[in-house]
Design an enzyme around this catalytic site. Structure first.
Site, PDB file in Angstrom:
ATOM      1  N   CYS A  10       0.857  -1.189   0.000  1.00 35.84           N
ATOM      2  CA  CYS A  10       0.000   0.000   0.000  1.00 35.84           C
ATOM      3  C   CYS A  10       0.892   1.237   0.000  1.00 35.84           C
ATOM      4  O   CYS A  10       1.731   1.409   0.889  1.00 35.84           O
ATOM      5  CB  CYS A  10      -0.915   0.014   1.219  1.00 35.84           C
ATOM      6  SG  CYS A  10      -1.793   1.578   1.451  1.00 35.84           S
ATOM      7  N   CYS A  53       0.568   3.345   3.205  1.00 35.91           N
ATOM      8  CA  CYS A  53       1.216   2.670   4.348  1.00 35.91           C
ATOM      9  C   CYS A  53       2.729   2.847   4.248  1.00 35.91           C
ATOM     10  O   CYS A  53       3.398   3.069   5.273  1.00 35.91           O
ATOM     11  CB  CYS A  53       0.845   1.191   4.389  1.00 35.91           C
ATOM     12  SG  CYS A  53      -0.847   0.855   4.962  1.00 35.91           S
ATOM     13  N   HIS A  85      -6.215   3.438   0.178  1.00 33.43           N
ATOM     14  CA  HIS A  85      -6.015   3.677   1.616  1.00 33.43           C
ATOM     15  C   HIS A  85      -6.800   4.943   1.903  1.00 33.43           C
ATOM     16  O   HIS A  85      -6.546   5.986   1.263  1.00 33.43           O
ATOM     17  CB  HIS A  85      -4.519   3.854   1.910  1.00 33.43           C
ATOM     18  CG  HIS A  85      -4.169   4.048   3.358  1.00 33.43           C
ATOM     19  ND1 HIS A  85      -3.300   3.225   4.055  1.00 33.43           N
ATOM     20  CD2 HIS A  85      -4.565   5.000   4.258  1.00 33.43           C
ATOM     21  CE1 HIS A  85      -3.168   3.653   5.303  1.00 33.43           C
ATOM     22  NE2 HIS A  85      -3.924   4.738   5.458  1.00 33.43           N
ATOM     23  N   HIS A 112      -8.302   8.311   2.511  1.00 33.13           N
ATOM     24  CA  HIS A 112      -7.651   9.618   2.602  1.00 33.13           C
ATOM     25  C   HIS A 112      -8.674  10.708   2.344  1.00 33.13           C
ATOM     26  O   HIS A 112      -9.622  10.530   1.574  1.00 33.13           O
ATOM     27  CB  HIS A 112      -6.477   9.739   1.633  1.00 33.13           C
ATOM     28  CG  HIS A 112      -6.790   9.382   0.207  1.00 33.13           C
ATOM     29  ND1 HIS A 112      -6.913   8.077  -0.219  1.00 33.13           N
ATOM     30  CD2 HIS A 112      -7.016  10.156  -0.879  1.00 33.13           C
ATOM     31  CE1 HIS A 112      -7.184   8.060  -1.511  1.00 33.13           C
ATOM     32  NE2 HIS A 112      -7.265   9.311  -1.941  1.00 33.13           N
ATOM     33  N   HIS A 156      -8.844  14.598   1.090  1.00 32.53           N
ATOM     34  CA  HIS A 156      -8.153  15.722   0.457  1.00 32.53           C
ATOM     35  C   HIS A 156      -8.613  17.011   1.144  1.00 32.53           C
ATOM     36  O   HIS A 156      -9.824  17.217   1.326  1.00 32.53           O
ATOM     37  CB  HIS A 156      -8.531  15.835  -1.021  1.00 32.53           C
ATOM     38  CG  HIS A 156      -8.202  14.647  -1.866  1.00 32.53           C
ATOM     39  ND1 HIS A 156      -7.143  14.633  -2.749  1.00 32.53           N
ATOM     40  CD2 HIS A 156      -8.806  13.438  -1.996  1.00 32.53           C
ATOM     41  CE1 HIS A 156      -7.107  13.474  -3.385  1.00 32.53           C
ATOM     42  NE2 HIS A 156      -8.119  12.725  -2.948  1.00 32.53           N
TER      43      HIS A 156
HETATM   44  P1  AMP Z   1      -7.480   9.678  -5.057  1.00 33.83           P
HETATM   45  O1  AMP Z   1      -7.389   9.792  -6.554  1.00 33.83           O
HETATM   46  O2  AMP Z   1      -8.653  10.350  -4.457  1.00 33.83           O
HETATM   47  O3  AMP Z   1      -7.328   8.231  -4.629  1.00 33.83           O
HETATM   48  O4  AMP Z   1      -6.242  10.483  -4.478  1.00 33.83           O
HETATM   49  C1  AMP Z   1      -4.953   9.969  -4.435  1.00 33.83           C
HETATM   50  C2  AMP Z   1      -4.043  11.147  -4.359  1.00 33.83           C
HETATM   51  O5  AMP Z   1      -2.762  10.681  -3.987  1.00 33.83           O
HETATM   52  C3  AMP Z   1      -3.853  11.887  -5.698  1.00 33.83           C
HETATM   53  O6  AMP Z   1      -4.288  13.235  -5.541  1.00 33.83           O
HETATM   54  C4  AMP Z   1      -2.376  11.763  -5.974  1.00 33.83           C
HETATM   55  O7  AMP Z   1      -1.826  12.932  -6.550  1.00 33.83           O
HETATM   56  C5  AMP Z   1      -1.829  11.507  -4.590  1.00 33.83           C
HETATM   57  N1  AMP Z   1      -0.552  10.822  -4.536  1.00 33.83           N
HETATM   58  C6  AMP Z   1      -0.209   9.695  -5.207  1.00 33.83           C
HETATM   59  N2  AMP Z   1       1.041   9.329  -4.876  1.00 33.83           N
HETATM   60  C7  AMP Z   1       1.503  10.234  -3.992  1.00 33.83           C
HETATM   61  C8  AMP Z   1       2.730  10.412  -3.281  1.00 33.83           C
HETATM   62  N3  AMP Z   1       3.767   9.557  -3.424  1.00 33.83           N
HETATM   63  N4  AMP Z   1       2.849  11.473  -2.452  1.00 33.83           N
HETATM   64  C9  AMP Z   1       1.834  12.345  -2.303  1.00 33.83           C
HETATM   65  N5  AMP Z   1       0.646  12.229  -2.936  1.00 33.83           N
HETATM   66  C10 AMP Z   1       0.485  11.200  -3.768  1.00 33.83           C
END
Ligand code: AMP
Length: 112
Positions: free
Chosen positions: A3, A6, A96, A98, A100
């Site tokens: 993940c 994680c 996972h 989250h 925003h």
């Molecule tokens: P979602 O599309 O709602 O699942 O959001 C996932 C978010 O994770 C997206 O806005 C990506 O830009 C962000 N994301 C993916 N990989 C990383 C990373 N390594 N560091 C910070 N943000 C990330």
């Protein structure tokens, strides 16, 4: 379990931390969609909003206690948006849970 978030919590993948406590980690989105774009995640693995139940909802309540503090620390005095994409139709890309935090400008009126 493989993940991405994680691995970020564990420090195996670098991130720009903005807040951390025993239950929650918050960091800057790597592909920001607003001047301020922060992701707030539980340290326990919950796949999405769909995985919230009576056994883990305390961490979600805690996340929503943290969000106003993070927003204030980021200077989002004009308001901000909190979004959680859940599942394929919502284009959830990281499995996972989250939230925003988007702000720092006038956001679009439409959400979908
Ligand atoms: P979602 O599309 O709602 O699942 O959001 C996932 C978010 O994770 C997206 O806005 C990506 O830009 C962000 N994301 C993916 N990989 C990383 C990373 N390594 N560091 C910070 N943000 C990330």
């Amino acid at each position: 379990m493989d993940c991405l978030f994680c691995s970020i919590i564990n420090g195996d993948i670098p991130s720009t931390k903005v807040y951390e406590d025993e239950m929650v980690y918050a960091f800057r989105d790597i592909n920001p969609q607003a001047p301020t774009h922060i992701l707030v995640i539980p340290k326990i693995h919950i796949p999405s909003v769909d995985g919230i139940d009576e056994n883990n909802s305390a961490v979600v309540a805690h996340i929503f206690e943290c969000i106003p503090k993070i927003a204030k620390a980021e200077g989002l005095n004009g308001g901000y948006r909190v979004v959680s994409n859940c599942g394929d139709n919502a284009c959830q890309s990281v499995k996972h849970l989250h939230f925003h935090i988007l702000g720092g400008k006038q956001l679009a009126d439409s959400m979908a």
